[in-house]
Design a protein around this motif. Structure first.
Motif, PDB file in Angstrom:
ATOM      1  N   VAL A   1      14.438 101.072  60.891  1.00 54.61           N
ATOM      2  CA  VAL A   1      15.574 101.916  61.264  1.00 54.61           C
ATOM      3  C   VAL A   1      16.772 101.048  61.632  1.00 54.61           C
ATOM      4  CG1 VAL A   1      16.424 103.601  62.949  1.00 54.61           C
ATOM      5  CG2 VAL A   1      14.118 103.842  61.993  1.00 54.61           C
TER       6      VAL A   1
ATOM      7  N   ASP B   1      14.532 100.305  68.759  1.00 52.05           N
ATOM      8  CA  ASP B   1      13.978 101.222  67.761  1.00 52.05           C
ATOM      9  C   ASP B   1      13.118 100.446  66.774  1.00 52.05           C
ATOM     10  OD1 ASP B   1      13.472 103.532  66.145  1.00 52.05           O
ATOM     11  OD2 ASP B   1      15.379 104.357  66.808  1.00 52.05           O
TER      12      ASP B   1
ATOM     13  N   ILE C   1      14.305 105.278  57.603  1.00 51.06           N
ATOM     14  CA  ILE C   1      15.285 106.301  57.967  1.00 51.06           C
ATOM     15  C   ILE C   1      15.132 107.579  57.141  1.00 51.06           C
ATOM     16  CG2 ILE C   1      17.178 105.717  56.408  1.00 51.06           C
ATOM     17  CD1 ILE C   1      17.312 106.480  60.238  1.00 51.06           C
TER      18      ILE C   1
ATOM     19  N   LYS D   1      20.491 100.553  59.759  1.00 50.12           N
ATOM     20  CA  LYS D   1      21.708 100.763  60.551  1.00 50.12           C
ATOM     21  C   LYS D   1      22.618  99.543  60.482  1.00 50.12           C
ATOM     22  CE  LYS D   1      22.756 102.220  65.310  1.00 50.12           C
ATOM     23  NZ  LYS D   1      22.098 102.558  66.598  1.00 50.12           N
TER      24      LYS D   1
ATOM     25  N   GLY E   1      11.985 108.940  61.491  1.00 47.45           N
ATOM     26  CA  GLY E   1      13.271 108.384  61.066  1.00 47.45           C
ATOM     27  C   GLY E   1      14.162 109.422  60.414  1.00 47.45           C
TER      28      GLY E   1
ATOM     29  N   ALA F   1      16.233 111.323  62.847  1.00 43.74           N
ATOM     30  CA  ALA F   1      17.428 110.596  63.289  1.00 43.74           C
ATOM     31  C   ALA F   1      18.564 110.790  62.295  1.00 43.74           C
ATOM     32  CB  ALA F   1      17.113 109.110  63.461  1.00 43.74           C
TER      33      ALA F   1
ATOM     34  N   ALA G   1      14.916 104.292  71.700  1.00 46.27           N
ATOM     35  CA  ALA G   1      14.810 105.027  70.428  1.00 46.27           C
ATOM     36  C   ALA G   1      16.208 105.362  69.931  1.00 46.27           C
ATOM     37  CB  ALA G   1      13.952 106.278  70.577  1.00 46.27           C
TER      38      ALA G   1
ATOM     39  N   GLY H   1      17.833 105.110  67.105  1.00 45.94           N
ATOM     40  CA  GLY H   1      18.111 105.780  65.839  1.00 45.94           C
ATOM     41  C   GLY H   1      19.457 105.365  65.272  1.00 45.94           C
TER      42      GLY H   1
END
Length: 295
Positions: free
Chosen positions: A125, A121, A10, A129, A15, A18, A99, A101
């Motif tokens: 990532v 994704d 990320i 999350k 990443g 995002a 995707a 994100g």
């Protein structure tokens, strides 16, 4: 610079973009008369701890006079929010965020009972999350299923393994994605989505007008802004600008009913004024197209 088979978390490469999008969503949601609600975006930004974006959250004044990205993100997010809600209001109960994100729609939107939201994704990532959401005891408003797979791999197989049923209609989104795919990968993506889409499926796409030089979005920043809105990352190195099919034309030719909207049309629909910009920025403002397609 992108390489074949590259990966990211990320705070690196794609990443990091995002994370930037989450920052601009957080700022829109916290601003006066916001177009969207997103209580999760700032949680992701703070957890990542990337100095440029945490700095923007702490002091948004650094964005004063830069209407393109921060204001634009409100239009884009609201468009896709309403697109998903319209599809499920018409009976669709499978949503696929390609995707995904740091998209938190599975938590933000009021999904009808029985809806499954699939988020596709990169593994790192989705791992980040999930960690943030669990730490904050967040509860999704649908059956959320993370599908950790690279879009350059056999993602349809991974999606089916997560419970996707290609015999039932689905609503798909490709938001903030296409410039990060090589042309052949973009075209393959749409072919795979069509193969997986039963009659009654919906597809929302952020696209660009034919002939658009997408790298201008990154390189023009140096002329108007002291620093990239995305910090030290050079977006031009992440974009692909090779030849590809026009999504609106391709979907129409393959039996989908397509409607296209410009940012100016979205601004009017949402009761906002289009920004006053120099000619070349006005040109950039008008380049994106937001498509809704129904099979």
């Amino acid at each position: 610079m992108r390489t074949e088979g590259d990966v990211w978390d990320i705070v690196s490469s794609v990443g990091l973009t995002a994370l930037g999008v989450a920052t601009f969503r957080a700022l829109e949601a916290a601003g006066p008369d916001p177009l969207i609600e997103d209580d999760y975006a700032p949680l992701f930004v703070e957890a990542a701890g990337e100095p440029h974006f945490t700095g923007l959250l702490a002091d948004p004044s650094a964005l004063d006079g830069t209407p393109l990205v921060p204001g634009f993100m409100g239009f884009r997010t609201k468009f896709f929010d309403e697109f998903f809600l319209s599809a499920v209001a018409n009976g669709v109960r499978q949503a696929v965020i390609v995707a995904a994100g740091l998209d938190a729609r599975a938590y933000r939107l009021d999904w009808p009972a029985g809806t499954t939201v699939f988020e596709i994704d990169q593994p790192k990532v989705l791992e980040f999350k999930e960690k943030v959401l669990v730490e904050h005891v967040a509860q999704p408003k649908a059956d959320r299923r993370a599908v950790a797979v690279d879009l350059r791999e056999d993602w349809p197989a991974a999606l089916r393994a997560a419970g996707f049923d290609s015999d039932k209609p689905a609503v798909w989104s490709a938001e903030g994605l296409l410039p990060y795919l090589p042309g052949a990968a973009q075209d393959a993506l749409f072919e795979q989505i069509v193969e997986l889409s039963a009659l009654g499926s919906h597809l929302g796409v952020e696209s660009f007008m034919t002939g658009t030089d997408v790298k201008r979005f990154a390189t023009i920043e140096s002329k108007y802004f002291d620093k990239s809105l995305f910090g030290d990352i050079d977006l031009a190195e992440l974009f692909y600008d090779d030849e590809r099919a026009d999504p609106a034309q391709w979907l129409t030719e393959n039996g989908w009913t397509v409607r296209a909207f410009s940012p100016a049309e979205l601004a009017t629909a949402y009761g906002r004024s289009a920004p006053e910009l120099p000619d070349e920025l006005t040109d950039l403002w008008q380049q994106p197209r937001y498509l809704t397609a129904v099979r």
